[in-house]
Design a protein around this motif. Structure first.
Motif, PDB file in Angstrom:
ATOM      1  N   THR A 132       0.998  -1.321  -0.073  1.00 27.31           N
ATOM      2  CA  THR A 132      -0.118   0.085   0.178  1.00 27.31           C
ATOM      3  C   THR A 132       0.821   1.264   0.009  1.00 27.31           C
ATOM      4  N   ALA A 133       0.261   2.380  -0.243  1.00 23.07           N
ATOM      5  CA  ALA A 133       1.104   3.832  -0.247  1.00 23.07           C
ATOM      6  C   ALA A 133       1.472   4.138   1.269  1.00 23.07           C
ATOM      7  N   ASP A 134       0.794   3.520   2.244  1.00 23.59           N
ATOM      8  CA  ASP A 134       1.298   3.721   3.588  1.00 23.59           C
ATOM      9  C   ASP A 134       2.460   2.741   3.962  1.00 23.59           C
ATOM     10  N   ASP A 135       2.574   1.832   3.426  1.00 23.31           N
ATOM     11  CA  ASP A 135       3.518   0.663   3.595  1.00 23.31           C
ATOM     12  C   ASP A 135       4.128  -0.042   2.416  1.00 23.31           C
ATOM     13  N   CYS A 136       5.047   0.594   1.735  1.00 18.40           N
ATOM     14  CA  CYS A 136       5.425   0.225   0.349  1.00 18.40           C
ATOM     15  C   CYS A 136       6.946  -0.278   0.480  1.00 18.40           C
ATOM     16  N   TRP A 137       7.015  -1.691   0.156  1.00 13.63           N
ATOM     17  CA  TRP A 137       8.101  -2.179   0.117  1.00 13.63           C
ATOM     18  C   TRP A 137       8.369  -2.696  -1.639  1.00 13.63           C
ATOM     19  N   MET A 138       9.629  -2.586  -2.283  1.00 12.82           N
ATOM     20  CA  MET A 138       9.692  -3.087  -3.463  1.00 12.82           C
ATOM     21  C   MET A 138      11.151  -3.843  -3.453  1.00 12.82           C
ATOM     22  N   ALA A 139      11.020  -4.999  -4.052  1.00 16.18           N
ATOM     23  CA  ALA A 139      12.338  -5.631  -4.508  1.00 16.18           C
ATOM     24  C   ALA A 139      12.872  -4.964  -6.044  1.00 16.18           C
ATOM     25  N   ILE A 140      14.208  -4.412  -5.802  1.00 13.34           N
ATOM     26  CA  ILE A 140      14.903  -4.333  -6.948  1.00 13.34           C
ATOM     27  C   ILE A 140      16.354  -4.583  -7.145  1.00 13.34           C
ATOM     28  N   ASN A 141      16.691  -5.382  -8.130  1.00 14.27           N
ATOM     29  CA  ASN A 141      17.970  -5.647  -8.325  1.00 14.27           C
ATOM     30  C   ASN A 141      18.574  -6.457  -7.029  1.00 14.27           C
ATOM     31  N   GLY A 142      17.665  -7.478  -6.422  1.00 16.55           N
ATOM     32  CA  GLY A 142      18.038  -8.283  -5.509  1.00 16.55           C
ATOM     33  C   GLY A 142      18.269  -7.486  -3.966  1.00 16.55           C
ATOM     34  N   GLU A 143      17.667  -6.549  -3.868  1.00 14.34           N
ATOM     35  CA  GLU A 143      17.402  -5.616  -2.697  1.00 14.34           C
ATOM     36  C   GLU A 143      15.982  -5.292  -2.469  1.00 14.34           C
ATOM     37  N   VAL A 144      15.676  -5.128  -1.037  1.00 15.92           N
ATOM     38  CA  VAL A 144      14.549  -4.742  -0.847  1.00 15.92           C
ATOM     39  C   VAL A 144      14.536  -3.444   0.047  1.00 15.92           C
ATOM     40  N   TYR A 145      13.309  -2.197  -0.790  1.00 17.86           N
ATOM     41  CA  TYR A 145      13.475  -1.130  -0.211  1.00 17.86           C
ATOM     42  C   TYR A 145      12.277  -0.595   0.216  1.00 17.86           C
ATOM     43  N   ASP A 146      12.131  -0.043   1.539  1.00 20.61           N
ATOM     44  CA  ASP A 146      10.935   0.596   2.059  1.00 20.61           C
ATOM     45  C   ASP A 146      10.971   2.012   1.312  1.00 20.61           C
ATOM     46  N   ALA A 186      10.662  -2.254 -14.033  1.00 22.68           N
ATOM     47  CA  ALA A 186       9.846  -0.804 -13.893  1.00 22.68           C
ATOM     48  C   ALA A 186      11.142   0.078 -13.482  1.00 22.68           C
ATOM     49  N   TYR A 187      11.944  -0.100 -12.738  1.00 18.15           N
ATOM     50  CA  TYR A 187      12.956   0.739 -11.966  1.00 18.15           C
ATOM     51  C   TYR A 187      13.881   0.861 -13.273  1.00 18.15           C
ATOM     52  N   ARG A 188      14.352  -0.048 -13.659  1.00 19.39           N
ATOM     53  CA  ARG A 188      15.288  -0.055 -15.139  1.00 19.39           C
ATOM     54  C   ARG A 188      14.829   0.978 -16.256  1.00 19.39           C
ATOM     55  N   THR A 189      13.515   0.849 -16.576  1.00 16.79           N
ATOM     56  CA  THR A 189      13.079   1.451 -17.691  1.00 16.79           C
ATOM     57  C   THR A 189      11.960   2.774 -17.322  1.00 16.79           C
ATOM     58  N   LYS A 190      11.748   2.786 -16.215  1.00 15.42           N
ATOM     59  CA  LYS A 190      10.605   3.930 -15.940  1.00 15.42           C
ATOM     60  C   LYS A 190       9.362   3.789 -16.557  1.00 15.42           C
ATOM     61  N   MET A 191       9.404   2.548 -17.175  1.00 13.80           N
ATOM     62  CA  MET A 191       8.109   2.183 -17.915  1.00 13.80           C
ATOM     63  C   MET A 191       7.760   3.044 -19.125  1.00 13.80           C
ATOM     64  N   LYS A 192       9.008   3.850 -19.521  1.00 15.48           N
ATOM     65  CA  LYS A 192       9.019   4.630 -20.663  1.00 15.48           C
ATOM     66  C   LYS A 192      10.490   4.566 -21.613  1.00 15.48           C
ATOM     67  N   ASN A 193      11.147   3.272 -21.192  1.00 17.49           N
ATOM     68  CA  ASN A 193      12.180   2.808 -21.907  1.00 17.49           C
ATOM     69  C   ASN A 193      13.259   4.010 -21.562  1.00 17.49           C
ATOM     70  N   ARG A 194      13.488   4.481 -20.369  1.00 15.80           N
ATOM     71  CA  ARG A 194      14.519   5.445 -19.923  1.00 15.80           C
ATOM     72  C   ARG A 194      14.822   5.121 -18.711  1.00 15.80           C
ATOM     73  N   THR A 195      16.154   4.991 -18.351  1.00 10.49           N
ATOM     74  CA  THR A 195      16.650   4.888 -17.202  1.00 10.49           C
ATOM     75  C   THR A 195      16.776   6.006 -15.950  1.00 10.49           C
ATOM     76  N   HIS A 196      16.777   5.476 -14.758  1.00  8.43           N
ATOM     77  CA  HIS A 196      16.755   6.508 -13.832  1.00  8.43           C
ATOM     78  C   HIS A 196      18.212   7.093 -13.773  1.00  8.43           C
ATOM     79  N   SER A 197      18.486   8.051 -13.151  1.00 11.77           N
ATOM     80  CA  SER A 197      19.607   8.948 -13.009  1.00 11.77           C
ATOM     81  C   SER A 197      20.662   8.287 -12.023  1.00 11.77           C
ATOM     82  N   ALA A 198      21.878   8.287 -12.176  1.00 10.79           N
ATOM     83  CA  ALA A 198      22.734   7.904 -11.056  1.00 10.79           C
ATOM     84  C   ALA A 198      22.328   8.701  -9.770  1.00 10.79           C
TER      85      ALA A 198
END
Length: 121
Positions: A52-66, A92-104
């Motif tokens: 949920t928006a109040d409790d949002c965890w994601m797994a990205i590239n083998g790591e877990v983020y709150d 989703a993180y790699r492409t921002k769903m627009k085929n663009r990467t996130h910045s450093a």
């Protein structure tokens, strides 16, 4: 008058270029990453309980983020991230769903929210 216009225009574009390239020459404004014990692992099942928006965890590239506290700060609408809460979001993180990467800078900022390593089965 023409000389003043040229100086003002050149100054504007130099300033704009400086802001656009600030990721390269400014030190990171990111706080030190949260220290996570080396044995601190979470499964995708555990991540899935935080969707949920109040409790949002994601797994990205083998790591877990709150990312709960980050949602209001995200530059685009929070719904974009909420759709990935409780899920593995590599693509989703790699492409921002627009085929663009996130910045450093975004990669450094993401490190602030790391809470664990994703447990491999």
């Amino acid at each position: 008058m023409r000389q003043l216009f040229i100086i003002a225009t050149a100054s504007f574009w130099l300033l704009l270029l400086g802001f656009a390239s600030s990721d390269r020459w400014l030190p990171s404004q990111v706080q030190a990453p949260l220290l996570v014990a080396s044995g601190d692992f979470r499964t995708l099942g555990e991540v899935a309980r935080h969707k949920t928006a109040d409790d949002c965890w994601m797994a990205i590239n083998g790591e877990v983020y709150d990312l709960s506290s980050y949602l209001p700060e995200h530059p685009s609408e929070p719904e974009i991230i909420v759709a990935w809460c409780g899920r593995e979001a590599n693509e989703a993180y790699r492409t921002k769903m627009k085929n663009r990467t996130h910045s450093a800078r975004a990669d450094r900022q993401l490190a602030e929210y790391r809470i664990a390593t994703l447990q491999k089965r």
